[in-house]
Motif scaffolding. Structure first.
Motif, PDB file in Angstrom:
ATOM      1  N   LYS A   3       0.831  -1.201   0.000  1.00  0.00           N
ATOM      2  CA  LYS A   3       0.000   0.000   0.000  1.00  0.00           C
ATOM      3  C   LYS A   3       0.866   1.252   0.000  1.00  0.00           C
ATOM      4  CE  LYS A   3      -4.008  -2.008   2.185  1.00  0.00           C
ATOM      5  NZ  LYS A   3      -4.958  -1.960   3.266  1.00  0.00           N
ATOM      6  N   GLY A   4       0.530   2.167  -0.867  1.00  0.00           N
ATOM      7  CA  GLY A   4       1.249   3.425  -0.965  1.00  0.00           C
ATOM      8  C   GLY A   4       2.457   3.368  -1.881  1.00  0.00           C
ATOM      9  N   TYR A   5       2.840   2.195  -2.312  1.00  0.00           N
ATOM     10  CA  TYR A   5       4.024   2.049  -3.158  1.00  0.00           C
ATOM     11  C   TYR A   5       3.679   1.369  -4.489  1.00  0.00           C
ATOM     12  CZ  TYR A   5       6.501   3.130   1.139  1.00  0.00           C
ATOM     13  OH  TYR A   5       6.953   3.742   2.271  1.00  0.00           O
ATOM     14  N   GLU A   6       2.414   1.378  -4.884  1.00  0.00           N
ATOM     15  CA  GLU A   6       1.977   0.669  -6.090  1.00  0.00           C
ATOM     16  C   GLU A   6       2.595   1.246  -7.370  1.00  0.00           C
ATOM     17  OE1 GLU A   6      -0.383   2.001  -3.944  1.00  0.00           O
ATOM     18  OE2 GLU A   6      -1.222   0.224  -3.013  1.00  0.00           O
ATOM     19  N   LYS A   7       2.767   2.562  -7.430  1.00  0.00           N
ATOM     20  CA  LYS A   7       3.216   3.204  -8.668  1.00  0.00           C
ATOM     21  C   LYS A   7       4.729   3.328  -8.763  1.00  0.00           C
ATOM     22  CE  LYS A   7      -1.049   5.684  -9.325  1.00  0.00           C
ATOM     23  NZ  LYS A   7      -1.709   6.939  -9.592  1.00  0.00           N
ATOM     24  N   GLU A   8       5.437   2.902  -7.716  1.00  0.00           N
ATOM     25  CA  GLU A   8       6.896   2.995  -7.768  1.00  0.00           C
ATOM     26  C   GLU A   8       7.459   1.801  -8.519  1.00  0.00           C
ATOM     27  OE1 GLU A   8       9.056   3.782  -4.215  1.00  0.00           O
ATOM     28  OE2 GLU A   8       7.531   5.144  -3.452  1.00  0.00           O
ATOM     29  N   ARG A   9       8.555   2.034  -9.199  1.00  0.00           N
ATOM     30  CA  ARG A   9       9.162   0.940  -9.954  1.00  0.00           C
ATOM     31  C   ARG A   9      10.197   0.232  -9.082  1.00  0.00           C
ATOM     32  NH1 ARG A   9      13.786   1.786 -13.084  1.00  0.00           N
ATOM     33  NH2 ARG A   9      14.880   3.659 -12.527  1.00  0.00           N
ATOM     34  N   PHE A  10      10.580  -0.954  -9.466  1.00  0.00           N
ATOM     35  CA  PHE A  10      11.531  -1.765  -8.714  1.00  0.00           C
ATOM     36  C   PHE A  10      12.956  -1.449  -9.141  1.00  0.00           C
ATOM     37  CE2 PHE A  10       7.667  -4.299  -8.316  1.00  0.00           C
ATOM     38  CZ  PHE A  10       7.707  -4.645  -6.978  1.00  0.00           C
ATOM     39  N   GLU A  11      13.859  -1.525  -8.192  1.00  0.00           N
ATOM     40  CA  GLU A  11      15.292  -1.390  -8.443  1.00  0.00           C
ATOM     41  C   GLU A  11      15.930  -2.687  -7.961  1.00  0.00           C
ATOM     42  OE1 GLU A  11      17.199   1.200  -9.671  1.00  0.00           O
ATOM     43  OE2 GLU A  11      15.355   2.266 -10.179  1.00  0.00           O
ATOM     44  N   SER A  12      17.119  -2.939  -8.402  1.00  0.00           N
ATOM     45  CA  SER A  12      17.802  -4.154  -7.950  1.00  0.00           C
ATOM     46  C   SER A  12      19.062  -3.777  -7.186  1.00  0.00           C
ATOM     47  CB  SER A  12      18.138  -5.042  -9.147  1.00  0.00           C
ATOM     48  OG  SER A  12      19.005  -4.373 -10.031  1.00  0.00           O
ATOM     49  N   ILE A  13      19.370  -4.591  -6.206  1.00  0.00           N
ATOM     50  CA  ILE A  13      20.617  -4.434  -5.469  1.00  0.00           C
ATOM     51  C   ILE A  13      21.304  -5.796  -5.438  1.00  0.00           C
ATOM     52  CG2 ILE A  13      19.857  -2.479  -4.066  1.00  0.00           C
ATOM     53  CD1 ILE A  13      19.228  -4.360  -1.823  1.00  0.00           C
ATOM     54  N   SER A  14      22.575  -5.788  -5.271  1.00  0.00           N
ATOM     55  CA  SER A  14      23.331  -7.041  -5.267  1.00  0.00           C
ATOM     56  C   SER A  14      23.528  -7.517  -3.829  1.00  0.00           C
ATOM     57  CB  SER A  14      24.693  -6.852  -5.926  1.00  0.00           C
ATOM     58  OG  SER A  14      24.537  -6.435  -7.263  1.00  0.00           O
ATOM     59  N   ILE A  15      23.019  -8.728  -3.576  1.00  0.00           N
ATOM     60  CA  ILE A  15      23.137  -9.316  -2.244  1.00  0.00           C
ATOM     61  C   ILE A  15      23.607 -10.757  -2.431  1.00  0.00           C
ATOM     62  CG2 ILE A  15      21.913  -9.865  -0.114  1.00  0.00           C
ATOM     63  CD1 ILE A  15      19.877  -7.750  -0.823  1.00  0.00           C
ATOM     64  N   LYS A  16      24.418 -11.224  -1.525  1.00  0.00           N
ATOM     65  CA  LYS A  16      24.934 -12.590  -1.594  1.00  0.00           C
ATOM     66  C   LYS A  16      23.777 -13.591  -1.527  1.00  0.00           C
ATOM     67  CE  LYS A  16      29.311 -11.440  -1.331  1.00  0.00           C
ATOM     68  NZ  LYS A  16      30.267 -11.671  -2.329  1.00  0.00           N
ATOM     69  N   THR A  17      23.929 -14.722  -2.133  1.00  0.00           N
ATOM     70  CA  THR A  17      22.878 -15.725  -2.259  1.00  0.00           C
ATOM     71  C   THR A  17      22.415 -16.242  -0.898  1.00  0.00           C
ATOM     72  OG1 THR A  17      23.868 -16.427  -4.346  1.00  0.00           O
ATOM     73  CG2 THR A  17      22.258 -17.902  -3.365  1.00  0.00           C
ATOM     74  N   SER A  18      23.350 -16.517  -0.010  1.00  0.00           N
ATOM     75  CA  SER A  18      22.968 -17.041   1.310  1.00  0.00           C
ATOM     76  C   SER A  18      22.172 -16.003   2.101  1.00  0.00           C
ATOM     77  CB  SER A  18      24.207 -17.473   2.091  1.00  0.00           C
ATOM     78  OG  SER A  18      25.057 -16.361   2.314  1.00  0.00           O
ATOM     79  N   VAL A  19      22.521 -14.728   1.955  1.00  0.00           N
ATOM     80  CA  VAL A  19      21.808 -13.646   2.648  1.00  0.00           C
ATOM     81  C   VAL A  19      20.408 -13.497   2.065  1.00  0.00           C
ATOM     82  CG1 VAL A  19      21.838 -11.195   3.208  1.00  0.00           C
ATOM     83  CG2 VAL A  19      23.979 -12.473   3.178  1.00  0.00           C
ATOM     84  N   VAL A  20      20.274 -13.610   0.738  1.00  0.00           N
ATOM     85  CA  VAL A  20      18.970 -13.490   0.083  1.00  0.00           C
ATOM     86  C   VAL A  20      18.038 -14.597   0.549  1.00  0.00           C
ATOM     87  CG1 VAL A  20      17.776 -13.685  -2.142  1.00  0.00           C
ATOM     88  CG2 VAL A  20      19.801 -12.267  -1.947  1.00  0.00           C
ATOM     89  N   LYS A  21      18.547 -15.829   0.655  1.00  0.00           N
ATOM     90  CA  LYS A  21      17.714 -16.949   1.107  1.00  0.00           C
ATOM     91  C   LYS A  21      17.215 -16.709   2.528  1.00  0.00           C
ATOM     92  CE  LYS A  21      19.757 -20.499  -1.814  1.00  0.00           C
ATOM     93  NZ  LYS A  21      20.589 -21.708  -1.861  1.00  0.00           N
ATOM     94  N   LYS A  22      18.132 -16.275   3.371  1.00  0.00           N
ATOM     95  CA  LYS A  22      17.758 -15.999   4.769  1.00  0.00           C
ATOM     96  C   LYS A  22      16.740 -14.856   4.849  1.00  0.00           C
ATOM     97  CE  LYS A  22      20.131 -15.622   9.191  1.00  0.00           C
ATOM     98  NZ  LYS A  22      21.424 -15.476   9.846  1.00  0.00           N
ATOM     99  N   PHE A  23      16.955 -13.815   4.044  1.00  0.00           N
ATOM    100  CA  PHE A  23      16.042 -12.664   4.038  1.00  0.00           C
ATOM    101  C   PHE A  23      14.652 -13.061   3.543  1.00  0.00           C
ATOM    102  CE2 PHE A  23      14.355  -8.807   1.893  1.00  0.00           C
ATOM    103  CZ  PHE A  23      14.228  -8.013   3.008  1.00  0.00           C
ATOM    104  N   ARG A  24      14.589 -13.851   2.484  1.00  0.00           N
ATOM    105  CA  ARG A  24      13.289 -14.280   1.936  1.00  0.00           C
ATOM    106  C   ARG A  24      12.537 -15.153   2.938  1.00  0.00           C
ATOM    107  NH1 ARG A  24      15.271 -15.316  -4.258  1.00  0.00           N
ATOM    108  NH2 ARG A  24      15.125 -13.130  -4.886  1.00  0.00           N
ATOM    109  N   ARG A  25      13.281 -16.025   3.645  1.00  0.00           N
ATOM    110  CA  ARG A  25      12.660 -16.857   4.679  1.00  0.00           C
ATOM    111  C   ARG A  25      12.052 -15.974   5.785  1.00  0.00           C
ATOM    112  NH1 ARG A  25      16.912 -19.709   7.027  1.00  0.00           N
ATOM    113  NH2 ARG A  25      17.626 -20.071   4.916  1.00  0.00           N
ATOM    114  N   TYR A  26      12.800 -14.955   6.153  1.00  0.00           N
ATOM    115  CA  TYR A  26      12.306 -14.031   7.186  1.00  0.00           C
ATOM    116  C   TYR A  26      11.075 -13.270   6.684  1.00  0.00           C
ATOM    117  CZ  TYR A  26      12.147 -10.292  10.617  1.00  0.00           C
ATOM    118  OH  TYR A  26      11.734  -9.427  11.582  1.00  0.00           O
ATOM    119  N   CYS A  27      11.063 -12.851   5.448  1.00  0.00           N
ATOM    120  CA  CYS A  27       9.906 -12.136   4.867  1.00  0.00           C
ATOM    121  C   CYS A  27       8.658 -13.007   4.907  1.00  0.00           C
ATOM    122  CB  CYS A  27      10.199 -11.713   3.429  1.00  0.00           C
ATOM    123  SG  CYS A  27      11.471 -10.459   3.267  1.00  0.00           S
TER     124      CYS A  27
END
Length: 132
Positions: A3-27
């Motif tokens: 909510k409130g961020y529907e019209k914003e576009r996505f950007e990408s950042i570089s994160i290590k694979t193990s950190v991304v997996k842990k972050f997605r699990r937390y999300c």
């Protein structure tokens, strides 16, 4: 969608694979999108004035000590108010009401002098002739 961020576009950042997996699990655990989870984390650190590299232990302990000191201060103030204001006021009110109490009179249930002679209110004329 967030909510409130529907019209914003996505950007990408570089994160290590193990950190991304842990972050997605937390999300998934908190049921938020990745963008909203990252935003919540940043807001938390900014609002509380802490850095992710700092340990929370000493800060929480000092905060607890400050709260305990404040509570002890409030208790001391309340005790002082009770000693200096409440108790003397109650004592004065009690003395005023004791003096203002009406004197108790004995209840009159029956007359004590019942044996009093009853006088006759009306008598016959004592006329020997009995003339009316």
């Amino acid at each position: 969608m967030d909510k409130g961020y529907e019209k914003e576009r996505f950007e990408s950042i570089s994160i290590k694979t193990s950190v991304v997996k842990k972050f997605r699990r937390y999300c998934r655990n908190i049921s938020k999108s990745q963008s909203m989870t990252l935003l919540l984390m940043i807001d938390f650190f900014e609002n509380n004035g802490i850095s992710p590299t700092e340990a929370m232990g000493p800060k929480m302990q000092t905060l607890e000590m400050l709260i305990k000191k404040r509570i002890n201060g409030v208790i001391a103030i309340l005790k002082d108010i009770e000693k200096s204001q409440t108790k003397p006021t109650v004592a004065m009110m009690e003395t005023l009401f004791k003096e203002a109490e009406p004197k108790k009179k004995p209840l009159i249930l029956e007359k004590k002098n019942v044996a009093k002679k009853r006088e006759v209110r009306f008598r016959e004329k004592q006329n020997p002739n009995n003339d009316l």
